[in-house]
Design an enzyme around this catalytic site. Structure first.
Site, PDB file in Angstrom:
ATOM      1  N   HIS A  17       0.858  -1.187   0.000  1.00  0.00           N
ATOM      2  CA  HIS A  17       0.000   0.000   0.000  1.00  0.00           C
ATOM      3  C   HIS A  17       0.893   1.236   0.000  1.00  0.00           C
ATOM      4  O   HIS A  17       1.950   1.249   0.663  1.00  0.00           O
ATOM      5  CB  HIS A  17      -0.903  -0.018   1.234  1.00  0.00           C
ATOM      6  CG  HIS A  17      -1.875   1.104   1.287  1.00  0.00           C
ATOM      7  ND1 HIS A  17      -1.524   2.364   1.732  1.00  0.00           N
ATOM      8  CD2 HIS A  17      -3.192   1.171   0.962  1.00  0.00           C
ATOM      9  CE1 HIS A  17      -2.585   3.153   1.683  1.00  0.00           C
ATOM     10  NE2 HIS A  17      -3.607   2.463   1.211  1.00  0.00           N
ATOM     11  N   ASP A  19       1.011   4.116   1.504  1.00  0.00           N
ATOM     12  CA  ASP A  19       1.408   4.632   2.818  1.00  0.00           C
ATOM     13  C   ASP A  19       2.334   3.670   3.534  1.00  0.00           C
ATOM     14  O   ASP A  19       3.253   4.085   4.253  1.00  0.00           O
ATOM     15  CB  ASP A  19       0.176   4.900   3.685  1.00  0.00           C
ATOM     16  CG  ASP A  19      -0.713   5.993   3.104  1.00  0.00           C
ATOM     17  OD1 ASP A  19      -0.168   6.912   2.455  1.00  0.00           O
ATOM     18  OD2 ASP A  19      -1.940   5.908   3.272  1.00  0.00           O
ATOM     19  N   LYS A  20       2.104   2.360   3.332  1.00  0.00           N
ATOM     20  CA  LYS A  20       2.957   1.370   3.991  1.00  0.00           C
ATOM     21  C   LYS A  20       4.342   1.304   3.344  1.00  0.00           C
ATOM     22  O   LYS A  20       5.337   1.004   4.015  1.00  0.00           O
ATOM     23  CB  LYS A  20       2.283   0.003   3.973  1.00  0.00           C
ATOM     24  CG  LYS A  20       1.255  -0.149   5.074  1.00  0.00           C
ATOM     25  CD  LYS A  20       1.937  -0.198   6.420  1.00  0.00           C
ATOM     26  CE  LYS A  20       1.055   0.333   7.514  1.00  0.00           C
ATOM     27  NZ  LYS A  20       1.801   0.739   8.698  1.00  0.00           N
ATOM     28  N   GLU A  52      10.389  11.237   7.573  1.00  0.00           N
ATOM     29  CA  GLU A  52       9.124  11.165   6.854  1.00  0.00           C
ATOM     30  C   GLU A  52       9.386  10.869   5.376  1.00  0.00           C
ATOM     31  O   GLU A  52      10.337  11.406   4.797  1.00  0.00           O
ATOM     32  CB  GLU A  52       8.363  12.493   6.958  1.00  0.00           C
ATOM     33  CG  GLU A  52       8.285  13.079   8.356  1.00  0.00           C
ATOM     34  CD  GLU A  52       7.431  12.266   9.301  1.00  0.00           C
ATOM     35  OE1 GLU A  52       6.664  11.406   8.821  1.00  0.00           O
ATOM     36  OE2 GLU A  52       7.525  12.496  10.521  1.00  0.00           O
ATOM     37  N   GLU A  65      14.613  15.009  10.474  1.00  0.00           N
ATOM     38  CA  GLU A  65      15.724  15.411  11.334  1.00  0.00           C
ATOM     39  C   GLU A  65      16.439  14.188  11.888  1.00  0.00           C
ATOM     40  O   GLU A  65      15.796  13.201  12.264  1.00  0.00           O
ATOM     41  CB  GLU A  65      15.195  16.233  12.513  1.00  0.00           C
ATOM     42  CG  GLU A  65      14.468  17.506  12.092  1.00  0.00           C
ATOM     43  CD  GLU A  65      13.960  18.290  13.284  1.00  0.00           C
ATOM     44  OE1 GLU A  65      13.916  19.528  13.189  1.00  0.00           O
ATOM     45  OE2 GLU A  65      13.629  17.669  14.314  1.00  0.00           O
ATOM     46  N   LYS A 181      -5.610  -4.253   0.217  1.00  0.00           N
ATOM     47  CA  LYS A 181      -6.228  -3.875   1.486  1.00  0.00           C
ATOM     48  C   LYS A 181      -7.409  -4.794   1.732  1.00  0.00           C
ATOM     49  O   LYS A 181      -8.016  -5.317   0.785  1.00  0.00           O
ATOM     50  CB  LYS A 181      -6.648  -2.405   1.483  1.00  0.00           C
ATOM     51  CG  LYS A 181      -7.675  -2.020   0.464  1.00  0.00           C
ATOM     52  CD  LYS A 181      -7.769  -0.507   0.254  1.00  0.00           C
ATOM     53  CE  LYS A 181      -7.826   0.300   1.515  1.00  0.00           C
ATOM     54  NZ  LYS A 181      -7.975   1.756   1.255  1.00  0.00           N
ATOM     55  N   PHE A 246      -7.679  -3.980 -10.948  1.00  0.00           N
ATOM     56  CA  PHE A 246      -6.801  -3.241 -10.038  1.00  0.00           C
ATOM     57  C   PHE A 246      -5.374  -3.561 -10.473  1.00  0.00           C
ATOM     58  O   PHE A 246      -4.696  -4.375  -9.874  1.00  0.00           O
ATOM     59  CB  PHE A 246      -7.075  -3.663  -8.599  1.00  0.00           C
ATOM     60  CG  PHE A 246      -6.264  -2.934  -7.554  1.00  0.00           C
ATOM     61  CD1 PHE A 246      -5.437  -1.855  -7.860  1.00  0.00           C
ATOM     62  CD2 PHE A 246      -6.335  -3.340  -6.229  1.00  0.00           C
ATOM     63  CE1 PHE A 246      -4.699  -1.210  -6.888  1.00  0.00           C
ATOM     64  CE2 PHE A 246      -5.607  -2.703  -5.236  1.00  0.00           C
ATOM     65  CZ  PHE A 246      -4.785  -1.640  -5.563  1.00  0.00           C
ATOM     66  N   ASP A 254      -1.554   6.019  -6.318  1.00  0.00           N
ATOM     67  CA  ASP A 254      -2.000   6.915  -5.253  1.00  0.00           C
ATOM     68  C   ASP A 254      -0.782   7.271  -4.410  1.00  0.00           C
ATOM     69  O   ASP A 254      -0.050   6.384  -3.976  1.00  0.00           O
ATOM     70  CB  ASP A 254      -3.064   6.212  -4.400  1.00  0.00           C
ATOM     71  CG  ASP A 254      -3.754   7.142  -3.425  1.00  0.00           C
ATOM     72  OD1 ASP A 254      -3.570   8.363  -3.535  1.00  0.00           O
ATOM     73  OD2 ASP A 254      -4.489   6.633  -2.556  1.00  0.00           O
ATOM     74  N   ALA A 255      -0.552   8.538  -4.169  1.00  0.00           N
ATOM     75  CA  ALA A 255       0.625   8.956  -3.395  1.00  0.00           C
ATOM     76  C   ALA A 255       0.570   8.394  -1.976  1.00  0.00           C
ATOM     77  O   ALA A 255      -0.505   8.225  -1.391  1.00  0.00           O
ATOM     78  CB  ALA A 255       0.703  10.480  -3.348  1.00  0.00           C
ATOM     79  N   ARG A 260       0.186   7.518   7.964  1.00  0.00           N
ATOM     80  CA  ARG A 260      -1.245   7.746   7.711  1.00  0.00           C
ATOM     81  C   ARG A 260      -2.114   6.549   8.082  1.00  0.00           C
ATOM     82  O   ARG A 260      -3.329   6.594   7.922  1.00  0.00           O
ATOM     83  CB  ARG A 260      -1.487   8.092   6.238  1.00  0.00           C
ATOM     84  CG  ARG A 260      -1.093   9.498   5.889  1.00  0.00           C
ATOM     85  CD  ARG A 260      -1.875  10.032   4.713  1.00  0.00           C
ATOM     86  NE  ARG A 260      -1.577   9.342   3.467  1.00  0.00           N
ATOM     87  CZ  ARG A 260      -1.890   9.827   2.264  1.00  0.00           C
ATOM     88  NH1 ARG A 260      -2.518  10.984   2.164  1.00  0.00           N
ATOM     89  NH2 ARG A 260      -1.602   9.158   1.174  1.00  0.00           N
ATOM     90  N   LYS A 261      -1.517   5.478   8.569  1.00  0.00           N
ATOM     91  CA  LYS A 261      -2.291   4.267   8.851  1.00  0.00           C
ATOM     92  C   LYS A 261      -2.174   3.882  10.333  1.00  0.00           C
ATOM     93  O   LYS A 261      -1.894   2.737  10.683  1.00  0.00           O
ATOM     94  CB  LYS A 261      -1.811   3.122   7.945  1.00  0.00           C
ATOM     95  CG  LYS A 261      -2.244   3.305   6.507  1.00  0.00           C
ATOM     96  CD  LYS A 261      -3.748   3.136   6.361  1.00  0.00           C
ATOM     97  CE  LYS A 261      -4.241   3.424   4.969  1.00  0.00           C
ATOM     98  NZ  LYS A 261      -4.332   4.862   4.667  1.00  0.00           N
ATOM     99  N   LYS A 281      10.474   6.977  13.558  1.00  0.00           N
ATOM    100  CA  LYS A 281      10.855   7.656  14.800  1.00  0.00           C
ATOM    101  C   LYS A 281      11.721   6.756  15.672  1.00  0.00           C
ATOM    102  O   LYS A 281      11.422   5.570  15.843  1.00  0.00           O
ATOM    103  CB  LYS A 281       9.600   8.057  15.586  1.00  0.00           C
ATOM    104  CG  LYS A 281       8.715   9.050  14.853  1.00  0.00           C
ATOM    105  CD  LYS A 281       7.444   9.350  15.638  1.00  0.00           C
ATOM    106  CE  LYS A 281       6.544  10.321  14.869  1.00  0.00           C
ATOM    107  NZ  LYS A 281       5.281  10.590  15.580  1.00  0.00           N
ATOM    108  N   LYS A 285      11.083   9.218  21.021  1.00  0.00           N
ATOM    109  CA  LYS A 285       9.760   9.763  20.721  1.00  0.00           C
ATOM    110  C   LYS A 285       8.718   8.887  21.412  1.00  0.00           C
ATOM    111  O   LYS A 285       8.507   7.726  21.032  1.00  0.00           O
ATOM    112  CB  LYS A 285       9.492   9.794  19.221  1.00  0.00           C
ATOM    113  CG  LYS A 285      10.144  10.947  18.470  1.00  0.00           C
ATOM    114  CD  LYS A 285      11.616  10.813  18.355  1.00  0.00           C
ATOM    115  CE  LYS A 285      12.232  11.852  17.433  1.00  0.00           C
ATOM    116  NZ  LYS A 285      13.703  11.778  17.429  1.00  0.00           N
ATOM    117  N   ASP A 287       5.638   8.953  21.246  1.00  0.00           N
ATOM    118  CA  ASP A 287       4.596   8.485  20.332  1.00  0.00           C
ATOM    119  C   ASP A 287       4.768   6.999  20.066  1.00  0.00           C
ATOM    120  O   ASP A 287       3.781   6.253  19.978  1.00  0.00           O
ATOM    121  CB  ASP A 287       4.684   9.221  18.990  1.00  0.00           C
ATOM    122  CG  ASP A 287       4.073  10.603  19.032  1.00  0.00           C
ATOM    123  OD1 ASP A 287       3.311  10.888  19.969  1.00  0.00           O
ATOM    124  OD2 ASP A 287       4.372  11.402  18.131  1.00  0.00           O
TER     125      ASP A 287
END
Length: 403
Positions: A17, A19-20, A52, A65, A181, A246, A254-255, A260-261, A281, A285, A287
């Site tokens: 995918h 994003d992945k 990122e 960074e 997906k 598909f 798709d960018a 995002r997931k 990260k 962090k 998060d």
């Protein structure tokens, strides 16, 4: 009163995918820099990464960074190489996105001094602060042996099994592409998962002649194998490639962006999420590291049979070491007082950022494998990966609670 009979749905996405793909590249860079730190003799606790990735048609942009042991010129070359290897491992060799020909821009720079001073306080043990403010959640329940919610667990397993089959060219699975997906709907009876009533699966295919019926014939045996522990209802509704073809998939279709997931990465919507993404990260962090710690603690609470369900929230402030709050919700299933559990958790684990990293041994190159198929519900590895899935706090928790 909690509902006992209902339907609940979770989705997952494959490693291909868009994003992945970006999550994988970002985490490969975290691993790369930990490996380079080890080679150079750099103290791994001083490494900082916030990476990122953006991917689109034959283009990858990597920004963020870092504080690392690799000088700037060599860093760009090594990062590009790591990105290409990641895309190749996923399986992209199509005209619009190819591991060999994609243009890669590396825009990494030194970590902000303002952020660094909030983390690097004093330099003494446990005095460093959190890398940012935020809230993090952990969750565990008895719906699967891995103490994960059933819908997200099986959604992940379906795509993981298809990826294995695709790469090994099992049967006709070699005709499938990396991008996919899925969505799984589970029927709950008396509060427990009883059967799967709906399966949605869209998967890229390389053979343009295939239609939805053809793709279902390829994937259905692997889907059934992946969810074998939970019955598929006789009248289960299947939607396989419901829009038809598909063929154009991945970042060419798709960018993609890192982070995002986040619901796919965690509990599929069955539990709260603090909002921060994990991939790219380093574990200063919170998060990332505190979300791992919260899952670790919640899983041990349930594994210790102190509750059937457990949600834990941790909160932090930038530059402050100790968590501002520890909250426990046992959802009415506990055999102990929730406030007592909150106290016990602080006793059995140091919840400062440094304490979490040391307890779970997070300053290692263990992150690329977390980037797809979930950060939780996975088997701890010999390399130290998924250490937060261990259940080695059971006796300490019981002792702290006088059990």
């Amino acid at each position: 009163m909690a509902r006992s009979d209902y339907l609940f749905t979770s989705e997952s996405v494959s490693e291909g995918h868009p994003d992945k793909v970006c999550d994988r590249i970002s985490d490969e860079i975290v691993d790369l820099l930990y490996k380079e730190a080890r080679k150079s003799g750099m103290d791994a606790s001083l490494l900082r990464v916030a990476c990122e990735t953006l991917a689109t048609t034959n283009r990858i942009i990597i920004a963020g960074e870092v504080r690392c042991s690799v000088e700037a010129g060599r860093l760009k070359s090594k990062v590009r190489s790591a990105a290409r290897k990641a895309v190749k491992a996923i399986g992209y060799e199509q005209d619009g996105f190819h591991w060999k020909t994609a243009k890669i821009d590396v825009l990494l720079h030194e970590q902000s001094a303002d952020i660094a001073q909030g983390v690097d306080v004093g330099g003494e043990k446990n005095t460093e602060g959190a890398g940012d403010q935020g809230i993090m959640f952990g969750y565990a329940c008895r719906e699967t042996a891995e103490l994960m919610p059933a819908p997200i667990f099986y959604a992940q397993k379906i795509l993981e099994r298809l990826a294995t089959a695709r790469k090994a060219s099992e049967g006709d699975a070699g005709k499938l592409g990396p991008d996919a997906k899925t969505q799984v709907t589970v029927r709950y009876k008396d509060g427990k998962p009883s059967e799967i009533v709906s399966i949605v699966l869209s998967t890229q295919h390389l053979d343009e002649s295939l239609n939805s019926k053809d793709v279902r014939a390829i994937v259905e045996p692997f889907v059934r194998e992946a969810v074998a522990e939970l019955p598929i209802a006789a009248d289960c509704v299947w939607h396989v490639n419901p829009t038809g073809k598909f063929v154009i998939g991945g970042p060419d279709g798709d960018a993609g962006l890192t982070g995002r997931k986040i619901i796919v990465d965690t509990y599929g919507g069955a539990a709260p999420h603090g909002g921060g993404a994990f991939s790219g990260k380093d574990p200063t962090k919170v998060d990332r590291s505190a979300a791992y710690a919260a899952r670790y603690l919640a899983k041990n609470v349930v594994a210790a049979k102190l509750a059937d369900r457990c949600t834990i929230q941790l909160s932090y402030a930038i530059g402050v070491a100790e968590p501002l709050s520890v909250y426990v919700d046992l959802h009415g299933t506990g055999t102990v007082d929730e406030a007592a559990v909150e106290t016990a958790l602080r006793e059995v684990m140091d919840l400062t950022p440094r304490g979490i990293r040391e307890h779970l041994q997070l300053t290692r190159p263990i992150y690329a494998k977390t980037s797809a198929y979930g950060h939780f519900g996975r088997k701890p590895g010999r390399d130290g990966s998924f250490s937060w899935e261990r259940t080695d706090l059971i006796s300490k928790l019981k002792s702290a609670l006088g059990r």
